[in-house]
Design an enzyme around this catalytic site. Structure first.
Site, PDB file in Angstrom:
ATOM      1  N   GLY A 299     -41.807  -7.785  15.489  1.00  0.00           N
ATOM      2  CA  GLY A 299     -42.191  -6.422  15.811  1.00  0.00           C
ATOM      3  C   GLY A 299     -41.029  -5.646  16.404  1.00  0.00           C
ATOM      4  CB  CYS A 300     -40.259  -2.036  16.389  1.00  0.00           C
ATOM      5  SG  CYS A 300     -41.876  -1.344  16.806  1.00  0.00           S
ATOM      6  CG  PHE A 301     -42.356  -1.852  21.729  1.00  0.00           C
ATOM      7  CD1 PHE A 301     -41.411  -1.144  22.456  1.00  0.00           C
ATOM      8  CD2 PHE A 301     -43.560  -1.233  21.439  1.00  0.00           C
ATOM      9  CE1 PHE A 301     -41.649   0.157  22.876  1.00  0.00           C
ATOM     10  CE2 PHE A 301     -43.809   0.061  21.856  1.00  0.00           C
ATOM     11  CZ  PHE A 301     -42.857   0.767  22.574  1.00  0.00           C
ATOM     12  CB  ALA A 302     -41.364  -8.218  19.623  1.00  0.00           C
TER      13      ALA A 302
END
Length: 324
Positions: A131-134
């Site tokens: 994921g992007c935030f991750a």
């Protein structure tokens, strides 16, 4: 040439993949799948591609070597259930279906964080793109996790552009809400927390402390700016920590440790991840920035494709940013 198909072809991540893959010297896009737009020209939906391609959306794939799944979260399993994807065809899923549950029938998905799993990805047949935030948070913490230097609660405040919410308009994504506005959503409960925890533990952080993650919606289109800090209870000196970060990422072609503070525009439209580290009153503070659609999604997916097919990791990803 790698024959590539893109499923879920009308969304932001698919549009970004097309922008990258149309200029990739070893990729041939054989089909762009959309059940709602089949028969339409791709450039009618992705207007930035007008004059770049005359492809049309199709109902299904033909004979790909690789399928990118750019579907909504929890829809990738449905796609694989309904479509007979040949075993020889590799898969990169940009959704969240296989990040924490990597087994599906006779396929096993490798978590596609190149900076941690590069050698596994070279042998992988299926990849779960992070994921992007991750991605931004894991890049900030991986070097500390690898040396078991995460010993106190971790605090993360991260702000993302509106494209992170996907293309379908909603109450918190339309212009009159987002413009000149910032808001918090899913505090302490964001779905990326599970993959962040799993990855940091796999990197070596036994007894991982609590991660307090507060995501925010920004009034800009693309990018993630993550502010990450934790108490630093170690005899390791500040200069040694910065050397640790630079050593950890020295073989990573897109992650760089900056000696001066960083700002979001420095990574927009690129596959870079930039980090800056400071120490204040017993705390370590890491700033981590990426483009949510590139390093946080489609660029990282192409980076994974390059590794899976034995290509140069940076191929097709030497993208030009714009700081002004």
């Amino acid at each position: 040439m790698i024959n590539v198909s893109i499923a879920g072809g009308t969304g932001y991540t698919a549009g970004e993949l097309l922008r990258i893959l149309l200029r990739h010297p070893e990729a041939n896009i054989e089909s762009v799948i959309s059940t709602t737009s089949a028969g339409m020209q791709v450039a009618e939906i992705h207007r930035d591609l007008l004059g770049e391609t005359d492809m049309v959306f199709s109902h299904t794939f033909i004979n790909p070597d690789l399928i990118f799944l750019c579907l909504g979260h929890e829809l990738s399993r449905n796609f694989l259930e309904m479509n007979n994807v040949p075993k020889r065809c590799k898969i990169i899923d940009l959704g969240n279906d296989f990040r924490n549950k990597p087994l599906f029938k006779d396929r096993e998905f490798v978590f596609g964080l190149c900076e941690l799993n590069r050698e596994k990805l070279r042998k992988a047949g299926n990849v779960a793109n992070p994921g992007c935030f991750a991605t931004s948070i894991m890049l900030a913490l991986l070097p500390l996790a690898s040396k078991q230097l995460l010993t106190d609660e971790i605090h993360v405040h991260a702000i993302t552009g509106s494209t992170g919410a996907g293309k379908r308009p909603g109450e918190t994504t339309h212009f009159s809400y987002r413009d000149s506005n910032i808001s918090v959503y899913k505090p302490f409960t964001h779905q990326h927390l599970e993959e962040i925890r799993n990855t940091l533990i796999n990197a070596g952080s036994q007894g991982l402390p609590q991660i307090n993650f507060v995501p925010m919606r920004g009034d800009f289109a693309r990018g993630i700016f993550a502010s990450v800090y934790t108490k630093f209870n170690s005899t390791t000196t500040e200069s040694e920590v910065i050397r640790l970060y630079k050593e950890f990422y020295k073989t990573s072609p897109f992650v760089f440790v900056s000696d001066v503070p960083v700002s979001l525009k420095e990574v927009v439209n690129t596959n870079k991840g930039l980090l800056h580290i400071e120490f204040h009153n017993g705390y370590i503070h890491i700033t981590s920035i990426i483009d949510n659609l590139v390093k946080g999604a489609s660029g990282q997916a192409v980076q994974n494709m390059n590794l899976m097919f034995g290509l140069e990791e940076t191929m097709g990803l030497k993208l030009k940013g714009s700081a002004f």
